[in-house]
Design an enzyme around this catalytic site. Sequence first.
Site, short mmCIF file in Angstrom:
data_model
loop_
_atom_site.label_atom_id
_atom_site.label_comp_id
_atom_site.label_asym_id
_atom_site.label_seq_id
_atom_site.Cartn_x
_atom_site.Cartn_y
_atom_site.Cartn_z
N GLY A 231 0.78 -1.23 0.00
CA GLY A 231 0.00 0.00 0.00
C GLY A 231 0.81 1.27 0.00
O GLY A 231 0.24 2.37 -0.05
N GLU A 269 4.71 -6.30 2.18
CA GLU A 269 4.58 -6.84 0.82
C GLU A 269 4.49 -5.67 -0.16
O GLU A 269 3.41 -5.23 -0.54
CB GLU A 269 3.34 -7.73 0.72
CG GLU A 269 3.40 -8.93 1.66
CD GLU A 269 2.07 -9.64 1.80
OE1 GLU A 269 2.08 -10.80 2.23
OE2 GLU A 269 1.01 -9.03 1.50
N GLY A 271 4.81 -3.67 -3.67
CA GLY A 271 4.69 -3.91 -5.10
C GLY A 271 5.04 -2.66 -5.88
O GLY A 271 6.15 -2.48 -6.37
N ARG A 272 4.07 -1.74 -5.95
CA ARG A 272 4.25 -0.50 -6.71
C ARG A 272 5.50 0.26 -6.29
O ARG A 272 6.26 0.76 -7.12
CB ARG A 272 3.01 0.38 -6.51
CG ARG A 272 2.95 1.61 -7.38
CD ARG A 272 1.84 2.56 -6.92
NE ARG A 272 0.60 1.87 -6.66
CZ ARG A 272 -0.33 1.66 -7.56
NH1 ARG A 272 -0.16 2.08 -8.80
NH2 ARG A 272 -1.45 1.02 -7.24
N CYS A 348 -9.85 2.94 -30.95
CA CYS A 348 -11.07 3.63 -31.39
C CYS A 348 -12.03 3.78 -30.22
O CYS A 348 -13.12 3.21 -30.20
CB CYS A 348 -11.71 2.86 -32.54
SG CYS A 348 -10.73 2.92 -34.05
N TYR A 377 1.81 -2.14 -12.44
CA TYR A 377 0.43 -2.01 -12.90
C TYR A 377 0.36 -1.33 -14.27
O TYR A 377 -0.42 -0.41 -14.49
CB TYR A 377 -0.41 -1.27 -11.86
CG TYR A 377 -0.40 -1.97 -10.53
CD1 TYR A 377 -1.03 -3.21 -10.38
CD2 TYR A 377 0.28 -1.44 -9.44
CE1 TYR A 377 -1.00 -3.88 -9.17
CE2 TYR A 377 0.32 -2.12 -8.22
CZ TYR A 377 -0.32 -3.33 -8.09
OH TYR A 377 -0.27 -4.01 -6.90
#
Length: 398
Positions: A231, A269, A271-272, A348, A377
């Site tokens: 987070g 944990e 991630g980002r 489109c 992501y």
Amino acid sequence: MNTDRVTEHLKRLMEIQSVDPVCAYVYDLKGLREHARRLKDSLPAFCSLYYAVKANPDNRILEALSGIVDGFDTASEGEILKVHKLSALPVIFAAPAKKDRELAYLADGSLRFMNVESERDLYRLNRVGKEAGKALPVLIRINLQHNVSNSSHKMSGVPTQFGIEERKIPSILEKLSEFPYIELNGFHFHAMSNNLNAEEHLIFVKRCLEKSLEWKKTFSLDLGVVNIGGGIGVNYENPSESFDWTFFSEGLHQMQEEFEANQLELIMELGRYLTAQCGFYITEVIDLKQNYDEWFPLVRGGTHHLRLPAAWKMSHPFSVYPVTEWKEAPLPRPAVKGERITIAGELCTPNDLLVRKQYVDDLKVGDLVMFHLSGAYGWTISHHDFLSHPAPDFHYLD
């Protein structure tokens, strides 16, 4: 992250590029390892650093991190199998809707822990443990009453599909004796996404520790783990104003005595925050036009490659890599100077927007646009098959 390595690579890329416009992901693996090592080295001894694979499951990224992190956080059978092919590090599994064959990975020893997301998870895992003849190690995921207000996505203190709400935990713990094949090792508190406030994140960690110790004492639990999930975010709107990791890590060190006195391991944990900085999505400007006084550069690529700006309705941070040589001379070369632009992709649909009304000094057809903070992501959350355009190239700077 060192963008000089990326721009040097772009020079070589332009030299070897075929007739197709440039469209590529570039991952700076050297920068990723340096960043991950700095984070790891700054943490106190009681803290373990896991990588949340969902942020970017690229094999080369997993390999780069496997020599630095303490383990991997997975959310699917596919992620479990991918990690096991590349690393022998411990794996934690977390998912709100688990298939039977995913439960079996806990029984065969492939996982360190699995998250319990509901009371039904307890019954199902207890049955799997009984069939395997052993108690299965789990963490109960908590939906705390407390939430981190500045995070972009809240998963605690509000109704979500994740975890068990805090007020129901005492009744769950009172019933643990009904599940002899469940070995409760601790609690999992992942509660938010992309929080930028280090002080609030420390308050959250303290709350997780307090609740764990309260339940440990009340129910005489033999706990060893407090998992706060991830987070921690990156600032897409103003990358220079990032999460204050130094303040956060110093605050964790101040908790060392309490964690060690209770023989607790803190698992993070990330991630980002680990991988976003190492990735760059680079596209070539194919056209440039003005509609109702608004400028639209059109690029080879778009949200089918980098979905995040469309999903979050934001402008992704970018810079322009100017290309001097105009390969289509004597055709005119459209350009815009000192204007706000909206960068659109090749799909489109009017939703295919990567940048919305952002100022640019100078941009021409044939220039490259480099989207920063694209290492998390990005490619794997995007709708690749929409309109069947070709995938971008992938380059790794090591």
